[in-house]
Design a protein around this motif. Structure first.
Motif, mmCIF file in Angstrom:
data_model
loop_
_atom_site.group_PDB
_atom_site.id
_atom_site.type_symbol
_atom_site.label_atom_id
_atom_site.label_comp_id
_atom_site.label_asym_id
_atom_site.label_seq_id
_atom_site.Cartn_x
_atom_site.Cartn_y
_atom_site.Cartn_z
ATOM 1 N N VAL A 67 0.833 -1.200 0.000
ATOM 2 C CA VAL A 67 0.000 0.000 0.000
ATOM 3 C C VAL A 67 0.872 1.255 0.000
ATOM 4 O O VAL A 67 0.623 2.206 -0.740
ATOM 5 C CB VAL A 67 -0.950 0.013 1.220
ATOM 6 C CG1 VAL A 67 -1.751 1.319 1.263
ATOM 7 C CG2 VAL A 67 -1.893 -1.181 1.177
ATOM 8 N N ALA A 68 1.916 1.250 0.833
ATOM 9 C CA ALA A 68 2.809 2.398 0.907
ATOM 10 C C ALA A 68 3.484 2.670 -0.434
ATOM 11 O O ALA A 68 3.618 3.828 -0.856
ATOM 12 C CB ALA A 68 3.868 2.169 1.985
ATOM 13 N N ASP A 69 3.891 1.607 -1.095
ATOM 14 C CA ASP A 69 4.539 1.761 -2.395
ATOM 15 C C ASP A 69 3.582 2.420 -3.396
ATOM 16 O O ASP A 69 3.971 3.308 -4.157
ATOM 17 C CB ASP A 69 4.994 0.389 -2.909
ATOM 18 C CG ASP A 69 5.896 0.500 -4.117
ATOM 19 O OD1 ASP A 69 6.916 1.210 -4.038
ATOM 20 O OD2 ASP A 69 5.577 -0.106 -5.153
ATOM 21 N N TYR A 70 2.318 2.002 -3.374
ATOM 22 C CA TYR A 70 1.328 2.608 -4.271
ATOM 23 C C TYR A 70 1.092 4.071 -3.906
ATOM 24 O O TYR A 70 1.031 4.944 -4.789
ATOM 25 C CB TYR A 70 0.004 1.843 -4.193
ATOM 26 C CG TYR A 70 -1.076 2.472 -5.051
ATOM 27 C CD1 TYR A 70 -1.181 2.175 -6.403
ATOM 28 C CD2 TYR A 70 -1.953 3.410 -4.513
ATOM 29 C CE1 TYR A 70 -2.146 2.775 -7.199
ATOM 30 C CE2 TYR A 70 -2.922 4.016 -5.298
ATOM 31 C CZ TYR A 70 -3.007 3.697 -6.640
ATOM 32 O OH TYR A 70 -3.953 4.316 -7.425
ATOM 33 N N LEU A 71 0.949 4.355 -2.615
ATOM 34 C CA LEU A 71 0.713 5.734 -2.183
ATOM 35 C C LEU A 71 1.858 6.641 -2.610
ATOM 36 O O LEU A 71 1.637 7.781 -3.045
ATOM 37 C CB LEU A 71 0.553 5.786 -0.658
ATOM 38 C CG LEU A 71 -0.661 5.071 -0.066
ATOM 39 C CD1 LEU A 71 -0.647 5.171 1.462
ATOM 40 C CD2 LEU A 71 -1.957 5.641 -0.624
ATOM 41 N N ARG A 72 3.067 6.126 -2.489
ATOM 42 C CA ARG A 72 4.236 6.928 -2.845
ATOM 43 C C ARG A 72 4.328 7.152 -4.342
ATOM 44 O O ARG A 72 4.502 8.293 -4.807
ATOM 45 C CB ARG A 72 5.514 6.218 -2.358
ATOM 46 C CG ARG A 72 6.792 6.997 -2.655
ATOM 47 C CD ARG A 72 8.018 6.199 -2.270
ATOM 48 N NE ARG A 72 8.157 4.990 -3.091
ATOM 49 C CZ ARG A 72 9.187 4.164 -3.009
ATOM 50 N NH1 ARG A 72 10.158 4.400 -2.139
ATOM 51 N NH2 ARG A 72 9.265 3.101 -3.782
ATOM 52 N N GLU A 73 4.173 6.094 -5.119
ATOM 53 C CA GLU A 73 4.408 6.179 -6.556
ATOM 54 C C GLU A 73 3.238 6.805 -7.324
ATOM 55 O O GLU A 73 3.454 7.515 -8.307
ATOM 56 C CB GLU A 73 4.685 4.779 -7.123
ATOM 57 C CG GLU A 73 5.930 4.116 -6.560
ATOM 58 C CD GLU A 73 7.196 4.898 -6.870
ATOM 59 O OE1 GLU A 73 7.244 5.548 -7.930
ATOM 60 O OE2 GLU A 73 8.126 4.864 -6.042
#
Length: 211
Positions: A67-73
């Protein structure tokens, strides 16, 4: 929401934790969106564009890291982690993703709220760069673990814990759990808070016998 301190997405597959943190942040003046899995978290983040996401790490399906990776990218949404794990591999991954904070369970809401308030305030002031722009993330804030007895302070307001217990036990929504708790209290002729405290005490007793 007018007058809100900010919009926070809370994600945790433990319904008790989710209910407690959501209630605490709402009481502190935040607009809270909650999800108990990674897929819903991503959909809700796309729809509501929160100022900050508070993520559990280890969940079925998509993890907090996913989820964090999606939020960041994709959204540039800042995030922090709330997890029971603080091993070196986990901490390294938190650093790589650029979390604005990393809180180690167990923690009570009184400890979580100030960290969320500071993070959202900094995001709104523009003093915390969006994760997608961070090239060398600062070390995450590692909150010290709290002795297991500390969350007992939450029983000064047992309602969110009792609601969480019912949500977890019967796989129902927070609203349904609150209605169920009210019906039980009415049937016993006791105030809602008193019935909530009794339910939490019973759940703790069962948990101790199960250990």
């Amino acid at each position: 929401m007018q007058g809100s301190k900010g919009k926070v997405l809370v994600v945790d597959d433990d319904r008790l934790v989710l209910a407690t943190v959501t209630h605490g942040l709402s009481q502190a003046g935040f607009e809270v969106i909650d999800a108990d899995n990674g897929d819903d978290a991503i959909l809700l983040a796309r729809e509501h564009r929160p100022d900050l996401a508070l993520l559990d790490i280890r969940m079925e399906g998509k993890t907090g890291f996913d989820v964090a990776d999606y939020l960041r990218e994709s959204l540039g949404t800042p995030f922090m982690f709330l997890s029971a794990f603080a091993d070196s591999a986990t901490v390294q991954r938190v650093r790589e993703l650029g979390a604005v904070a990393y809180l180690v369970k167990p923690l009570d809401v009184a400890q979580i709220v100030p960290t969320v308030e500071a993070a959202v305030s900094n995001v709104r002031k523009g003093t915390v760069p969006r994760p997608s722009l961070v090239t060398s993330p600062a070390a995450p804030v590692l909150a010290p673990a709290v002795p297991p007895a500390a969350p007992r302070e939450l029983l000064s307001d047992p309602l969110p814990l009792a609601v969480g217990v019912l949500m977890h036990r019967y796989s129902i929504t927070r609203h349904q759990a609150l209605e169920r708790l009210q019906r039980l209290a009415d049937a016993d002729g006791r105030p809602l808070a008193m019935h909530a405290a009794a339910l939490v005490d019973a759940a703790e007793l069962l948990a101790r016998h199960a250990d």
